[in-house]
Each structure stands twice: as structure tokens, then as C-alpha cells.
Design a protein around this motif. Sequence first.
Motif, PDB file in Angstrom:
ATOM      1  N   GLN A  10      88.748  36.703   8.390  1.00 46.09           N
ATOM      2  CA  GLN A  10      88.027  36.952   7.143  1.00 46.09           C
ATOM      3  C   GLN A  10      88.352  38.358   6.615  1.00 46.09           C
ATOM      4  O   GLN A  10      88.584  38.546   5.420  1.00 46.09           O
ATOM      5  CB  GLN A  10      86.526  36.800   7.376  1.00 46.09           C
ATOM      6  N   ASN A  11      88.386  39.339   7.500  1.00 45.14           N
ATOM      7  CA  ASN A  11      88.752  40.700   7.098  1.00 45.14           C
ATOM      8  C   ASN A  11      90.155  40.740   6.494  1.00 45.14           C
ATOM      9  O   ASN A  11      90.380  41.414   5.481  1.00 45.14           O
ATOM     10  CB  ASN A  11      88.698  41.660   8.284  1.00 45.14           C
ATOM     11  N   ARG A  13      91.705  38.334   4.964  1.00 48.98           N
ATOM     12  CA  ARG A  13      91.651  37.721   3.628  1.00 48.98           C
ATOM     13  C   ARG A  13      91.078  38.695   2.600  1.00 48.98           C
ATOM     14  O   ARG A  13      91.627  38.851   1.503  1.00 48.98           O
ATOM     15  CB  ARG A  13      90.843  36.425   3.656  1.00 48.98           C
ATOM     16  N   HIS A  14      89.980  39.366   2.952  1.00 47.77           N
ATOM     17  CA  HIS A  14      89.383  40.361   2.043  1.00 47.77           C
ATOM     18  C   HIS A  14      90.382  41.475   1.738  1.00 47.77           C
ATOM     19  O   HIS A  14      90.551  41.872   0.586  1.00 47.77           O
ATOM     20  CB  HIS A  14      88.136  40.992   2.668  1.00 47.77           C
ATOM     21  N   ARG A  17      93.199  40.324  -0.582  1.00 40.91           N
ATOM     22  CA  ARG A  17      92.738  40.213  -1.973  1.00 40.91           C
ATOM     23  C   ARG A  17      92.594  41.587  -2.619  1.00 40.91           C
ATOM     24  O   ARG A  17      92.968  41.768  -3.786  1.00 40.91           O
ATOM     25  CB  ARG A  17      91.420  39.453  -2.051  1.00 40.91           C
ATOM     26  N   ALA A  18      92.040  42.544  -1.890  1.00 43.93           N
ATOM     27  CA  ALA A  18      91.866  43.894  -2.442  1.00 43.93           C
ATOM     28  C   ALA A  18      93.217  44.539  -2.734  1.00 43.93           C
ATOM     29  O   ALA A  18      93.389  45.222  -3.749  1.00 43.93           O
ATOM     30  CB  ALA A  18      91.046  44.757  -1.488  1.00 43.93           C
ATOM     31  N   TRP A  86      84.271  44.512   7.524  1.00 47.29           N
ATOM     32  CA  TRP A  86      84.461  44.596   6.080  1.00 47.29           C
ATOM     33  C   TRP A  86      83.151  44.997   5.424  1.00 47.29           C
ATOM     34  O   TRP A  86      82.093  44.481   5.762  1.00 47.29           O
ATOM     35  CB  TRP A  86      84.964  43.270   5.525  1.00 47.29           C
ATOM     36  N   GLU A  88      81.461  47.218   1.628  1.00 50.08           N
ATOM     37  CA  GLU A  88      81.720  47.777   0.305  1.00 50.08           C
ATOM     38  C   GLU A  88      82.478  49.100   0.436  1.00 50.08           C
ATOM     39  O   GLU A  88      83.352  49.408  -0.364  1.00 50.08           O
ATOM     40  CB  GLU A  88      80.407  47.975  -0.455  1.00 50.08           C
ATOM     41  N   GLU A  91      86.110  48.263   1.139  1.00 48.12           N
ATOM     42  CA  GLU A  91      86.705  47.726  -0.078  1.00 48.12           C
ATOM     43  C   GLU A  91      86.973  48.835  -1.095  1.00 48.12           C
ATOM     44  O   GLU A  91      88.039  48.874  -1.716  1.00 48.12           O
ATOM     45  CB  GLU A  91      85.794  46.663  -0.694  1.00 48.12           C
TER      46      GLU A  91
END
Length: 107
Positions: A10-11, A13-14, A17-18, A86, A88, A91
Motif C-alpha cells: 500500500q505504501n 502504491r501511495h 501516485r505521489a 504512510w 500526510e 505525502e
Amino acid sequence: MRRLRRVLEQNLRHLTRAIEAGFPVGTRVSRPTGGFALWLELPRGFDSRMLFDEAIEHGICFAPGDVFSASRRFRNCLRLSAGWTWSERIEEGVRRLGALARRQGPA
């Protein structure tokens, strides 16, 4: 172990995307086999050492690509870890790093 693998996936993928949303056009992202890091290849002419120096001033750390080569190749590459939880804050750090890279542009 399964839960940890899911969290790391999941990390990744995040993080991907970022990167896709905030890094310079032409940045390529690959995932080395078996790890929890991403390898970024910025367009030719970028200097990840210069980017590293500026990023550190903003509290952002990554591995410049040339540390992975005895011949100092991969100056336009860098490695980002997805081993952190992950958040805010993470990110925002990736967004800020992308903005720094866009501002630097190829040397």
C-alpha cells in the motif's frame, strides 16, 4: 508478515501516485524486486546530489543514485523508501521533493 507485506504494498502504491503527480515530466519509476523502495530515473541532466543537498535543507532525505555505483553513474537517479508508515507528512515530503526536482530542472 502478511500484514506487513500488505502495508508495504500500500505504501508503494501511495508513493508511486505521489511521484507521478508531482515529479518532472519524463520521470520513470521502477520497483526493484523484493524490496520496499522505488528507483526513480529523472530526465537526463538532473543531478540527484544537488537535489539531495536542497532536500536535506527541507528535512527530506533520500538516497542519490550515484551511491549505488562505484563509477558514480546514475547521477540523475534516486531511491525512495516506502518503509515508513504512510501519512500526510510523508505525502507532503514527496510533493515537496517533486517540486524541488521540477524547480531544479536538468543541469
